[in-house]
Design an enzyme around this catalytic site. Sequence first.
Site, short mmCIF file in Angstrom:
data_model
loop_
_atom_site.label_atom_id
_atom_site.label_comp_id
_atom_site.label_asym_id
_atom_site.label_seq_id
_atom_site.Cartn_x
_atom_site.Cartn_y
_atom_site.Cartn_z
N HIS A 1 0.83 -1.21 0.00
CA HIS A 1 0.00 0.00 0.00
C HIS A 1 0.86 1.26 0.00
O HIS A 1 1.97 1.27 0.52
CB HIS A 1 -1.04 0.00 1.14
N GLU B 1 -5.02 0.64 -0.14
CA GLU B 1 -4.79 -0.78 0.12
C GLU B 1 -4.97 -1.60 -1.16
O GLU B 1 -5.64 -1.15 -2.09
CB GLU B 1 -5.79 -1.26 1.18
P1 PGA Z 1 6.10 2.23 8.06
O1 PGA Z 1 4.74 2.26 7.25
O2 PGA Z 1 6.90 3.38 7.54
O3 PGA Z 1 5.71 2.41 9.50
O4 PGA Z 1 6.73 0.91 7.78
C1 PGA Z 1 4.78 2.51 5.90
C2 PGA Z 1 3.41 2.35 5.33
O5 PGA Z 1 2.66 1.49 5.85
O6 PGA Z 1 3.07 3.05 4.38
#
Ligand code: PGA
Length: 248
Positions: free
Chosen positions: A138, A143
């Site tokens: 995503h 999503e």
């Molecule tokens: P994260 O999340 O930087 O906390 O890994 C990234 C995202 O889910 O877009």
Amino acid sequence: MRIYREKDYEAMSRRAAAVIAGEIIHNPACVLGLATGSTPEGAYRYLVDWYKQGFINFRHVLSVNLDEYVGLSPDHDQSYRYFMQSNLFDHVDIVPENTRVPDGLTADTDAECARYDAYILSLGYASLQLLGIGRNGHIGFNEPGDCFVKQTHVVDLTESTIDANARFFPTWDDVPKQAISMGMGAIMGAKKILLCASGEEKADAIYNSVCGPITPGCPGSILQLHPNVVLVADEAALSKLIAAGVKV
Ligand code: PGA
């Protein structure tokens, strides 16, 4: 797509911050599309540091954030507004009115989404859009699904995303189940995209986004259609690309 292969999270963060700082120096009144999560935290730390040293300033910068949880107030410590204030905005000279994050407490989410898109359009889209990527591919909170959604919209978060976020909340039930997210129109409208990733758990998402078929099943794959993407990632996140023989 230009790919920067960095040793680890720290090097990725420094490189990402350098790309953002370069944008600000090149265009002091740039529009930064900003992201939250653990990926950009280090880059924001470098930007705050370079601001304090006088290398950059945010006086004329405008910002639009990718997303916000539905139901969390700006002062909730897990809201993305709170994240932006504590990781960047409170420490630099950006004008508060020039920073935008979707309103998670709005009584009318449809109106808020339409307002958000109209605002981004009025700015002529972001000069630079910073993106992290989820383990499921995503971007923002777009999503995996059956289609790419163009407009800013309300998203039902997938179980995998809720699980990934659960570490920040007392119980699974406390994790927000919906978010307002920029759609692909605003993301792809940005003049330049800076995609960042760190860690082995992002290797599949990066491989599929860079080399896989362009499909809403992997939202990040849409970036293959953008003419100006910079990927800054550490070796763990690039490991599947490297194993496949892609030159990085
Ligand atoms: P994260 O999340 O930087 O906390 O890994 C990234 C995202 O889910 O877009």
